[in-house]
Design a protein around this motif. Structure first.
Motif, short mmCIF file in Angstrom:
data_model
loop_
_atom_site.label_atom_id
_atom_site.label_comp_id
_atom_site.label_asym_id
_atom_site.label_seq_id
_atom_site.Cartn_x
_atom_site.Cartn_y
_atom_site.Cartn_z
N PHE A 23 0.83 -1.20 0.00
CA PHE A 23 0.00 0.00 0.00
C PHE A 23 0.87 1.25 0.00
O PHE A 23 0.67 2.17 -0.81
N LEU A 24 1.83 1.32 0.92
CA LEU A 24 2.67 2.50 1.04
C LEU A 24 3.50 2.75 -0.21
O LEU A 24 3.75 3.89 -0.59
N LYS A 25 3.90 1.66 -0.85
CA LYS A 25 4.72 1.78 -2.07
C LYS A 25 3.91 2.40 -3.22
O LYS A 25 4.42 3.18 -4.00
N LYS A 26 2.62 2.06 -3.30
CA LYS A 26 1.78 2.48 -4.42
C LYS A 26 0.90 3.69 -4.13
O LYS A 26 0.33 4.27 -5.04
N ALA A 27 0.76 4.05 -2.88
CA ALA A 27 -0.20 5.08 -2.47
C ALA A 27 0.15 6.45 -3.04
O ALA A 27 1.31 6.80 -3.20
N ARG A 30 -0.09 12.46 -1.62
CA ARG A 30 -0.92 13.65 -1.34
C ARG A 30 -2.28 13.26 -0.79
O ARG A 30 -2.78 13.88 0.15
N LYS A 31 -2.91 12.26 -1.39
CA LYS A 31 -4.22 11.82 -0.93
C LYS A 31 -4.14 11.24 0.48
O LYS A 31 -5.00 11.50 1.32
N VAL A 32 -3.11 10.44 0.73
CA VAL A 32 -2.93 9.83 2.05
C VAL A 32 -2.71 10.92 3.10
O VAL A 32 -3.36 10.92 4.16
N ILE A 33 -1.84 11.85 2.82
CA ILE A 33 -1.50 12.92 3.77
C ILE A 33 -2.74 13.75 4.12
O ILE A 33 -2.90 14.16 5.27
N ARG A 34 -3.62 13.95 3.14
CA ARG A 34 -4.86 14.70 3.42
C ARG A 34 -5.74 13.99 4.43
O ARG A 34 -6.48 14.62 5.17
N GLU A 35 -5.69 12.67 4.45
CA GLU A 35 -6.53 11.87 5.36
C GLU A 35 -5.96 11.78 6.78
O GLU A 35 -6.69 11.47 7.73
N LEU A 36 -4.68 12.04 6.93
CA LEU A 36 -4.01 11.76 8.20
C LEU A 36 -4.56 12.52 9.41
O LEU A 36 -4.74 11.89 10.47
N PRO A 37 -4.82 13.82 9.33
CA PRO A 37 -5.31 14.49 10.55
C PRO A 37 -6.59 13.86 11.11
O PRO A 37 -6.70 13.63 12.31
N THR A 38 -7.52 13.54 10.22
CA THR A 38 -8.78 12.93 10.66
C THR A 38 -8.54 11.55 11.26
O THR A 38 -9.06 11.23 12.34
N LEU A 39 -7.74 10.72 10.57
CA LEU A 39 -7.49 9.37 11.07
C LEU A 39 -6.68 9.38 12.36
O LEU A 39 -6.90 8.56 13.25
N GLU A 129 1.58 13.07 10.17
CA GLU A 129 2.67 13.68 9.40
C GLU A 129 2.97 12.87 8.14
O GLU A 129 2.66 11.69 8.07
N ASP A 130 3.65 13.52 7.21
CA ASP A 130 4.02 12.83 5.97
C ASP A 130 5.04 11.71 6.19
O ASP A 130 5.29 10.90 5.30
N VAL A 131 5.60 11.62 7.39
CA VAL A 131 6.54 10.55 7.73
C VAL A 131 5.91 9.19 7.41
O VAL A 131 6.58 8.28 6.95
N ILE A 132 4.60 9.10 7.62
CA ILE A 132 3.92 7.82 7.43
C ILE A 132 4.06 7.28 6.00
O ILE A 132 4.15 6.08 5.81
N VAL A 133 4.17 8.16 5.02
CA VAL A 133 4.35 7.70 3.63
C VAL A 133 5.78 7.88 3.14
O VAL A 133 6.22 7.12 2.28
N HIS A 134 6.51 8.83 3.68
CA HIS A 134 7.85 9.11 3.18
C HIS A 134 8.96 8.32 3.88
O HIS A 134 10.06 8.23 3.36
N ARG A 135 8.65 7.76 5.04
CA ARG A 135 9.62 6.93 5.75
C ARG A 135 8.94 5.59 6.06
O ARG A 135 8.58 5.29 7.19
N GLN A 136 8.77 4.82 4.99
CA GLN A 136 7.95 3.62 5.06
C GLN A 136 8.50 2.56 6.01
O GLN A 136 7.73 1.90 6.70
N ALA A 137 9.82 2.40 6.08
CA ALA A 137 10.39 1.38 6.97
C ALA A 137 10.05 1.69 8.43
O ALA A 137 9.70 0.79 9.20
N ILE A 138 10.12 2.96 8.79
CA ILE A 138 9.76 3.39 10.16
C ILE A 138 8.27 3.13 10.41
O ILE A 138 7.88 2.63 11.47
N THR A 139 7.43 3.47 9.43
CA THR A 139 5.99 3.27 9.57
C THR A 139 5.67 1.79 9.78
O THR A 139 4.88 1.44 10.67
N LEU A 140 6.30 0.92 8.99
CA LEU A 140 6.05 -0.51 9.13
C LEU A 140 6.49 -1.01 10.50
O LEU A 140 5.75 -1.76 11.16
N LYS A 141 7.66 -0.60 10.93
CA LYS A 141 8.15 -1.01 12.26
C LYS A 141 7.19 -0.50 13.34
O LYS A 141 6.80 -1.25 14.23
N ASN A 142 6.82 0.77 13.25
CA ASN A 142 5.94 1.36 14.27
C ASN A 142 4.60 0.66 14.34
O ASN A 142 4.00 0.55 15.40
N SER A 143 4.12 0.16 13.21
CA SER A 143 2.81 -0.50 13.19
C SER A 143 2.81 -1.81 13.97
O SER A 143 1.76 -2.31 14.34
#
Length: 161
Positions: A23-27, A30-39, A129-143
């Motif tokens: 998902f993160l590779k293909k997402a 911009r669309k993902v980042i727009r959703e982040l504050p709400t989520l 933050e955009d970290v969730i899509v721009h630093r995918q390895a960190i996001t995966l580990k954090n999840s």
């Protein structure tokens, strides 16, 4: 229904790592980042960090120079004394805590230096933050250890099927 999503979240997160990675590779970032504050807000309306504190129990933030200055002042210590007492340099040359759990984590999972905590702690888990899509390895580990990251990734993968 969302509370059900959080049942067995650690097992489900481990099982979903490939899904999240794809998902993160293909997402569309911009669309993902727009959703982040709400989520992010939705996740934290259901999750209380004081129930978990896995981040503070198992990992260390980076302590950057402004963090060291601020925390030393807060603790009324000299910076060198703070570093000697609590920090080590890691292999990347960053200051991190000497031991786990974090020495500032209380038995109630509250942070004794919360108002002066490192910027990495204040920003964690980066679900707004955009970290969730721009630093995918960190996001995966954090999840794998933060239910909020798991929650946000589940909601994103659901929304952008």
């Amino acid at each position: 229904m969302d509370y059900k999503l959080l049942e067995n979240w650690q097992r489900k997160s481990q099982e979903s790592q490939k899904k999240y990675k794809n998902f993160l590779k293909k997402a569309d970032a911009r669309k993902v980042i727009r959703e982040l504050p709400t989520l992010h807000n939705e996740a934290f309306s259901k999750i209380d960090c004081l129930d978990c504190a896995a981040c503070c129990k198992n990992y260390s933030p980076r302590f950057k120079t402004p963090d060291i200055k601020r925390i030393s002042k807060h603790l009324r210590m000299k910076e060198s004394q703070f570093i000697d007492s609590y920090l080590n340099l890691d292999t990347d040359g960053d200051y991190v805590v000497k031991s786990s759990p974090c020495p500032f984590l209380g038995s109630d999972n509250a942070c004794s230096i919360y108002d002066a905590r490192p910027s990495d702690c204040a920003r964690f888990p980066y679900t707004d933050e955009d970290v969730i899509v721009h630093r995918q390895a960190i996001t995966l580990k954090n999840s794998t250890f933060c239910p909020a990251v798991y929650y946000v990734l589940e909601k994103l993968t659901e929304k952008f099927k």
